[in-house]
Design a protein around this motif. Sequence first.
Motif, mmCIF file in Angstrom:
data_model
loop_
_atom_site.group_PDB
_atom_site.id
_atom_site.type_symbol
_atom_site.label_atom_id
_atom_site.label_comp_id
_atom_site.label_asym_id
_atom_site.label_seq_id
_atom_site.Cartn_x
_atom_site.Cartn_y
_atom_site.Cartn_z
ATOM 1 N N ASP A 26 -75.403 13.901 118.866
ATOM 2 C CA ASP A 26 -75.043 12.701 118.131
ATOM 3 C C ASP A 26 -75.564 12.746 116.697
ATOM 4 N N GLU A 27 -76.712 13.434 116.495
ATOM 5 C CA GLU A 27 -77.341 13.418 115.199
ATOM 6 C C GLU A 27 -76.796 14.469 114.243
ATOM 7 N N LEU A 28 -76.049 15.439 114.719
ATOM 8 C CA LEU A 28 -75.585 16.513 113.853
ATOM 9 C C LEU A 28 -74.546 15.990 112.854
ATOM 10 N N VAL A 29 -74.733 16.383 111.585
ATOM 11 C CA VAL A 29 -73.788 16.022 110.528
ATOM 12 C C VAL A 29 -73.245 17.289 109.892
ATOM 13 N N TRP A 39 -67.793 26.162 109.457
ATOM 14 C CA TRP A 39 -68.763 25.065 109.463
ATOM 15 C C TRP A 39 -68.349 23.926 110.387
ATOM 16 N N ARG A 40 -67.143 23.951 110.886
ATOM 17 C CA ARG A 40 -66.764 22.908 111.834
ATOM 18 C C ARG A 40 -67.506 23.071 113.158
ATOM 19 N N TYR A 41 -68.101 24.237 113.393
ATOM 20 C CA TYR A 41 -68.845 24.511 114.642
ATOM 21 C C TYR A 41 -70.352 24.398 114.454
ATOM 22 N N PHE A 42 -70.810 24.068 113.244
ATOM 23 C CA PHE A 42 -72.246 23.993 112.977
ATOM 24 C C PHE A 42 -72.551 22.736 112.182
ATOM 25 N N GLY A 43 -73.805 22.282 112.271
ATOM 26 C CA GLY A 43 -74.190 21.071 111.560
ATOM 27 C C GLY A 43 -75.692 20.992 111.372
ATOM 28 N N PHE A 44 -76.156 19.785 110.999
ATOM 29 C CA PHE A 44 -77.566 19.569 110.699
ATOM 30 C C PHE A 44 -78.000 18.233 111.272
ATOM 31 N N LYS A 45 -79.305 18.096 111.524
ATOM 32 C CA LYS A 45 -79.844 16.809 111.930
ATOM 33 C C LYS A 45 -79.685 15.803 110.787
ATOM 34 N N ASP A 50 -82.205 18.214 103.235
ATOM 35 C CA ASP A 50 -81.965 19.448 102.476
ATOM 36 C C ASP A 50 -81.033 20.403 103.197
ATOM 37 N N GLN A 51 -80.680 20.056 104.468
ATOM 38 C CA GLN A 51 -79.768 20.875 105.281
ATOM 39 C C GLN A 51 -80.200 22.344 105.303
ATOM 40 N N LYS A 52 -81.427 22.541 105.800
ATOM 41 C CA LYS A 52 -81.972 23.902 105.887
ATOM 42 C C LYS A 52 -81.849 24.494 107.291
ATOM 43 N N ASN A 53 -81.946 23.635 108.301
ATOM 44 C CA ASN A 53 -81.922 24.113 109.688
ATOM 45 C C ASN A 53 -80.536 23.947 110.284
ATOM 46 N N ILE A 54 -79.822 25.075 110.411
ATOM 47 C CA ILE A 54 -78.448 25.061 110.906
ATOM 48 C C ILE A 54 -78.470 25.096 112.427
ATOM 49 N N LEU A 55 -77.723 24.175 113.046
ATOM 50 C CA LEU A 55 -77.656 24.100 114.505
ATOM 51 C C LEU A 55 -76.223 24.280 114.967
ATOM 52 N N CYS A 56 -76.050 24.976 116.042
ATOM 53 C CA CYS A 56 -74.733 25.142 116.647
ATOM 54 C C CYS A 56 -74.352 23.861 117.371
ATOM 55 N N LYS A 57 -73.143 23.358 117.125
ATOM 56 C CA LYS A 57 -72.698 22.118 117.764
ATOM 57 C C LYS A 57 -72.369 22.299 119.237
ATOM 58 N N CYS A 59 -74.076 24.858 121.502
ATOM 59 C CA CYS A 59 -75.278 25.110 122.299
ATOM 60 C C CYS A 59 -76.539 24.586 121.634
ATOM 61 N N PHE A 60 -76.425 24.014 120.421
ATOM 62 C CA PHE A 60 -77.547 23.438 119.675
ATOM 63 C C PHE A 60 -78.647 24.443 119.389
ATOM 64 N N THR A 61 -78.246 25.706 119.299
ATOM 65 C CA THR A 61 -79.202 26.743 118.937
ATOM 66 C C THR A 61 -79.344 26.799 117.425
ATOM 67 N N LYS A 62 -80.573 27.020 116.944
ATOM 68 C CA LYS A 62 -80.817 27.154 115.518
ATOM 69 C C LYS A 62 -80.372 28.541 115.065
ATOM 70 N N VAL A 63 -79.568 28.582 113.984
ATOM 71 C CA VAL A 63 -79.035 29.837 113.474
ATOM 72 C C VAL A 63 -79.481 30.002 112.016
ATOM 73 N N ALA A 64 -80.003 31.153 111.689
ATOM 74 C CA ALA A 64 -80.472 31.417 110.326
ATOM 75 C C ALA A 64 -79.305 31.888 109.462
ATOM 76 N N ALA A 65 -79.144 31.244 108.284
ATOM 77 C CA ALA A 65 -78.105 31.657 107.333
ATOM 78 C C ALA A 65 -78.551 31.219 105.952
ATOM 79 N N THR A 66 -78.994 32.150 105.149
ATOM 80 C CA THR A 66 -79.532 31.834 103.830
ATOM 81 C C THR A 66 -78.440 31.910 102.762
ATOM 82 N N GLY A 67 -78.602 31.057 101.750
ATOM 83 C CA GLY A 67 -77.697 31.111 100.599
ATOM 84 C C GLY A 67 -76.263 30.756 100.915
ATOM 85 N N GLY A 68 -76.001 30.032 102.009
ATOM 86 C CA GLY A 68 -74.638 29.654 102.336
ATOM 87 C C GLY A 68 -73.825 30.773 102.964
ATOM 88 N N ASN A 69 -74.462 31.877 103.288
ATOM 89 C CA ASN A 69 -73.746 33.001 103.909
ATOM 90 C C ASN A 69 -73.359 32.646 105.338
#
Length: 626
Positions: A26-29, A39-45, A50-57, A59-69
């Motif tokens: 519910d909290e993912l934006v 990005w339709r499959y990923f979001g943020f709390k 600052d939208q630093k911690n990317i979460l999969c919509k 499985c809600f797993t945190k995924v690392a992706a720096t610089g918008g890659n």
Amino acid sequence: MAKMDKKNKEHFEMEISEVEQNEGEDELVTKRGAVSVVWRYFGFKKYDYDQKNILCKICFTKVAATGGNTSNLLHHLCRRHVSEYEECMKLKTAPLTSAGNQRTIQETTTRGAPYDRKSKRWTDITNAITIHLAKDLVALNTVEKEGFKHMIKTLDPRYEVPNRKYFSQVAIPNLYEKRRTKLETDMAAVRHYALTTDMWFSRTMEPYFGVTVHFITDDWSLQSHCLQTSYFPEDHTGELLAAGLQEALESWGLSEEKLVAITTDDGENVTKAVELNRWTRLQCFGHRLHHAIEKGVRDDRIQHAIGVCKKVVSTFSYSSKKRRDLGIVQNYLGLPNHMLTTETPTRWGSRQAMIQRILEQERAINRVLKDDKKCKHLVPSWQDLDVLEAVNKALSPLQDFTEALSGEQYISVSYLKPVLKLFNTSILAEDGKDTQLTKDVKKIILADLNKKYSDPVADDLLDMASLLDPRFRTKYIDEEKVERVLSRAVEEIVSLMKTERDRFPGAAGSEAEPDPPTKVKRRKTLASFFKRQGGAMTEEESIRNELTIYLQITEVDSDVDPFKWWRCHQTNFPRVAKLARQYLCIPATSAPSERAFSTDGNVVPCHRDALKPDAVDRLVFLAQNL
């Protein structure tokens, strides 16, 4: 018992995990400014600003992706969610020519987050809306209306329109400051300028004081700008108006020494204000001609005929039935389908337009009025029609001159001498075919114009402007005055060169008189004995020689643009060109100020009469200068 507790603990932990997952979903934006479909499959709390911690919509797993890659995001989908990965790749590789795929991509874009207010796209759209509001005189509350929001949402779903307060307190003031700074920078390099000014009252009877500036750039382009529309609640005395004009120049950093002339109407307070400031004043030709016409039509017969015209126009203006009948009769008689024109006392030539329209539609007007017993007495008599014909013959040629001399993008001041000459020799000269009434009207108008423009200061100014226009030069200057005008031109050029040398040491002098090369001693020739004593010509003699050559060049066609001519010939006549740039920027009428007031009327209509004076000043400035 211990085994039972262990099972309850595992069950409790599973429930907590499910709750956390539901809360996380519910909290993912969506990512702000997202473009890629991944990005339709990923979001943020929500609290991750600052939208630093990317979460999969999924499985809600945190995924690392720096610089918008997005490489890691695609890799995650490929390993963990194969069906979503295949869907994502289809969207990415879908051809744009497919209508179905276009809709899918559009749906994906629509779901994207709104633009960040710091992004270039949001800034560009907001600036475009701000310019639309200011330039087209649109009410600021338009941005809060549903129709406008719907239009913007259709054009770009990701753009969110700011509220009215943002445009009134941030966007409009910022645009005003930007345009004002640019104009101040442009005018800082101007050597000479002219002004027009006038007073105006808003619909709520609040007084405003307008000033426009006119100058010629180095590339011979005539610039006209509205500087300000200031609230002026004080008494409109000459002393206070003089101080107001001084303050206007100070606020824009304009030096009085660079002011060539100011064009105003004949109001006593404005005239006194200019005299107190010791500025050169030129009478507005439009106002002057309007007043001369007013004097020319004071005859009782003319006033009676004009009164009949006003009653006829009023009758048709307030009756839709008569306007309908007039249209029917016009079609039957083969007359133009024109409405009758109402006289507006403050609008130049409106009385003449009313008379002309009455004469054009006279047969149709008679038929409509005679069919109504209550209006039969309004039918113009043959005596009235004779008077109107006489007045129309005298006045009809004059309107075109007023309109032609009211332009802002071309030279107008140099036309005044030729126009006055034309009035005396042709337009207002007596014609054997004229009736006595027509002759009287022409005589009164011509006498008033000649009297007002016989003022020595105005006459000298107009002579100089005519001299510096390559189409006219000395053609319309009285023969006995030509030598005096040329001598004055030489004096002014000498003064101008000295001022420029003092203001820009080495610049003007080097441009006008380059340093002579080192003299080499040579044997005298026979011709050297016949040279004038004193060697090289003095500055005055050099200027006089340049003026003489300027006057002797081939006649220039009247259709030639003087600015283009000077752009091509200023290298041949550099000193005369400086004086031309000084005088030819003067407007012949105060129409620029009148136009600014027309803008004021559109800025402050009935539904915007609560605008503050500062807001009115900004909006008028932007509407005139964008």
